[in-house]
Scaffold this motif. Structure first.
Motif, PDB file in Angstrom:
ATOM      1  N   LEU A  52       0.838  -1.197   0.000  1.00  0.00           N
ATOM      2  CA  LEU A  52       0.000   0.000   0.000  1.00  0.00           C
ATOM      3  C   LEU A  52       0.877   1.253   0.000  1.00  0.00           C
ATOM      4  N   GLU A  53       1.933   1.258   0.787  1.00  0.00           N
ATOM      5  CA  GLU A  53       2.844   2.395   0.829  1.00  0.00           C
ATOM      6  C   GLU A  53       3.559   2.576  -0.509  1.00  0.00           C
ATOM      7  N   THR A  54       3.953   1.487  -1.143  1.00  0.00           N
ATOM      8  CA  THR A  54       4.587   1.556  -2.462  1.00  0.00           C
ATOM      9  C   THR A  54       3.626   2.147  -3.484  1.00  0.00           C
ATOM     10  N   ALA A  55       2.359   1.735  -3.434  1.00  0.00           N
ATOM     11  CA  ALA A  55       1.353   2.270  -4.364  1.00  0.00           C
ATOM     12  C   ALA A  55       1.127   3.758  -4.140  1.00  0.00           C
ATOM     13  N   ARG A  56       1.190   4.203  -2.889  1.00  0.00           N
ATOM     14  CA  ARG A  56       1.033   5.639  -2.610  1.00  0.00           C
ATOM     15  C   ARG A  56       2.135   6.448  -3.275  1.00  0.00           C
ATOM     16  N   ARG A  57       3.357   5.925  -3.229  1.00  0.00           N
ATOM     17  CA  ARG A  57       4.480   6.626  -3.862  1.00  0.00           C
ATOM     18  C   ARG A  57       4.411   6.522  -5.380  1.00  0.00           C
ATOM     19  N   THR A  58       3.905   5.407  -5.894  1.00  0.00           N
ATOM     20  CA  THR A  58       3.836   5.179  -7.339  1.00  0.00           C
ATOM     21  C   THR A  58       2.743   6.013  -7.998  1.00  0.00           C
ATOM     22  N   TYR A  59       1.620   6.191  -7.319  1.00  0.00           N
ATOM     23  CA  TYR A  59       0.470   6.918  -7.868  1.00  0.00           C
ATOM     24  C   TYR A  59       0.162   8.143  -7.008  1.00  0.00           C
ATOM     25  N   PRO A  60       1.035   9.176  -7.027  1.00  0.00           N
ATOM     26  CA  PRO A  60       0.753  10.368  -6.217  1.00  0.00           C
ATOM     27  C   PRO A  60      -0.551  11.031  -6.674  1.00  0.00           C
ATOM     28  N   GLY A  61      -1.330  11.476  -5.715  1.00  0.00           N
ATOM     29  CA  GLY A  61      -2.603  12.125  -6.036  1.00  0.00           C
ATOM     30  C   GLY A  61      -3.762  11.158  -6.160  1.00  0.00           C
ATOM     31  N   ARG A  82      -5.744   7.425  -4.591  1.00  0.00           N
ATOM     32  CA  ARG A  82      -5.995   6.847  -3.270  1.00  0.00           C
ATOM     33  C   ARG A  82      -5.974   5.328  -3.314  1.00  0.00           C
ATOM     34  N   PRO A  83      -4.839   4.712  -2.979  1.00  0.00           N
ATOM     35  CA  PRO A  83      -4.788   3.253  -2.933  1.00  0.00           C
ATOM     36  C   PRO A  83      -5.411   2.728  -1.634  1.00  0.00           C
ATOM     37  N   VAL A  84      -6.005   1.552  -1.715  1.00  0.00           N
ATOM     38  CA  VAL A  84      -6.619   0.921  -0.551  1.00  0.00           C
ATOM     39  C   VAL A  84      -6.503  -0.591  -0.709  1.00  0.00           C
ATOM     40  N   LEU A  85      -6.301  -1.296   0.416  1.00  0.00           N
ATOM     41  CA  LEU A  85      -6.332  -2.756   0.406  1.00  0.00           C
ATOM     42  C   LEU A  85      -7.780  -3.185   0.522  1.00  0.00           C
ATOM     43  N   ASN A  86      -8.165  -4.205  -0.242  1.00  0.00           N
ATOM     44  CA  ASN A  86      -9.553  -4.652  -0.159  1.00  0.00           C
ATOM     45  C   ASN A  86      -9.674  -5.902   0.707  1.00  0.00           C
ATOM     46  N   ALA A  87     -10.886  -6.392   0.890  1.00  0.00           N
ATOM     47  CA  ALA A  87     -11.163  -7.517   1.775  1.00  0.00           C
ATOM     48  C   ALA A  87     -10.497  -8.810   1.325  1.00  0.00           C
ATOM     49  N   ASP A  88     -10.157  -8.933   0.049  1.00  0.00           N
ATOM     50  CA  ASP A  88      -9.509 -10.140  -0.462  1.00  0.00           C
ATOM     51  C   ASP A  88      -7.989 -10.051  -0.435  1.00  0.00           C
ATOM     52  N   GLY A  89      -7.431  -8.962   0.098  1.00  0.00           N
ATOM     53  CA  GLY A  89      -5.984  -8.777   0.106  1.00  0.00           C
ATOM     54  C   GLY A  89      -5.455  -8.168  -1.169  1.00  0.00           C
ATOM     55  N   GLY A  90      -6.358  -7.769  -2.050  1.00  0.00           N
ATOM     56  CA  GLY A  90      -5.959  -7.108  -3.283  1.00  0.00           C
ATOM     57  C   GLY A  90      -5.728  -5.626  -3.039  1.00  0.00           C
ATOM     58  N   LEU A  91      -5.255  -4.954  -4.051  1.00  0.00           N
ATOM     59  CA  LEU A  91      -4.945  -3.539  -3.966  1.00  0.00           C
ATOM     60  C   LEU A  91      -5.756  -2.801  -5.016  1.00  0.00           C
ATOM     61  N   GLU A  92      -6.436  -1.738  -4.605  1.00  0.00           N
ATOM     62  CA  GLU A  92      -7.206  -0.905  -5.518  1.00  0.00           C
ATOM     63  C   GLU A  92      -6.624   0.494  -5.492  1.00  0.00           C
ATOM     64  N   VAL A  93      -6.497   1.120  -6.659  1.00  0.00           N
ATOM     65  CA  VAL A  93      -5.988   2.484  -6.756  1.00  0.00           C
ATOM     66  C   VAL A  93      -7.108   3.349  -7.332  1.00  0.00           C
ATOM     67  N   HIS A  94      -7.733   4.123  -6.455  1.00  0.00           N
ATOM     68  CA  HIS A  94      -8.874   4.962  -6.811  1.00  0.00           C
ATOM     69  C   HIS A  94      -8.420   6.361  -7.201  1.00  0.00           C
ATOM     70  N   PRO A  95      -9.224   7.049  -8.034  1.00  0.00           N
ATOM     71  CA  PRO A  95      -8.916   8.448  -8.352  1.00  0.00           C
ATOM     72  C   PRO A  95      -8.977   9.299  -7.088  1.00  0.00           C
ATOM     73  N   ALA A  96      -8.325  10.448  -7.139  1.00  0.00           N
ATOM     74  CA  ALA A  96      -8.383  11.379  -6.011  1.00  0.00           C
ATOM     75  C   ALA A  96      -9.807  11.888  -5.858  1.00  0.00           C
ATOM     76  N   GLU A 142     -12.385   3.026   4.116  1.00  0.00           N
ATOM     77  CA  GLU A 142     -10.951   3.170   4.373  1.00  0.00           C
ATOM     78  C   GLU A 142     -10.605   4.627   4.181  1.00  0.00           C
ATOM     79  N   ASP A 143      -9.573   5.109   4.898  1.00  0.00           N
ATOM     80  CA  ASP A 143      -9.202   6.502   4.676  1.00  0.00           C
ATOM     81  C   ASP A 143      -8.354   6.666   3.435  1.00  0.00           C
ATOM     82  N   GLY A 144      -7.653   5.601   2.997  1.00  0.00           N
ATOM     83  CA  GLY A 144      -6.904   5.639   1.759  1.00  0.00           C
ATOM     84  C   GLY A 144      -5.744   6.605   1.757  1.00  0.00           C
ATOM     85  N   ALA A 145      -5.472   7.200   2.894  1.00  0.00           N
ATOM     86  CA  ALA A 145      -4.381   8.180   2.938  1.00  0.00           C
ATOM     87  C   ALA A 145      -3.099   7.557   3.423  1.00  0.00           C
TER      88      ALA A 145
END
Length: 82
Positions: free
Chosen positions: A35-44, A46-60, A79-82
């Motif tokens: 999740l931290e890596t995704a935050r740095r990769t997609y600035p602006g 909102r990445p979030v971990l989902n219930a299945d352990g997957g990663l979602e990257v939402h628009p700001a 999730e706060d996604g921040a």
């Protein structure tokens, strides 16, 4: 980087990637490190971990964020996604 990390960490460990309504969805068994890596990769965005352990990257955007998978499986805690 170890072979185990290459096969399990995001983004190389993603089993499947989809784009759903402008949201990147990566299937896999990810955690806070990814999740931290995704935050740095997609600035602006909102990445979030989902219930299945997957990663979602939402628009700001404003407000609380709930993952697609969490909505489907009935986990409605935003999730706060921040």
């Amino acid at each position: 980087m170890t072979q185990e990390a290459l096969l399990t960490r995001w983004p190389t460990g993603a089993k499947e990637t989809e784009l759903i309504h402008g949201v990147l969805v990566f299937a896999g068994g990810f955690d806070e490190r990814d999740l931290e890596t995704a935050r740095r990769t997609y600035p602006g965005r909102r990445p979030v971990l989902n219930a299945d352990g997957g990663l979602e990257v939402h628009p700001a955007g404003p407000g609380a964020l709930t993952s697609f998978v969490s909505r489907v499986v009935g986990v409605s805690k935003p999730e706060d996604g921040a």
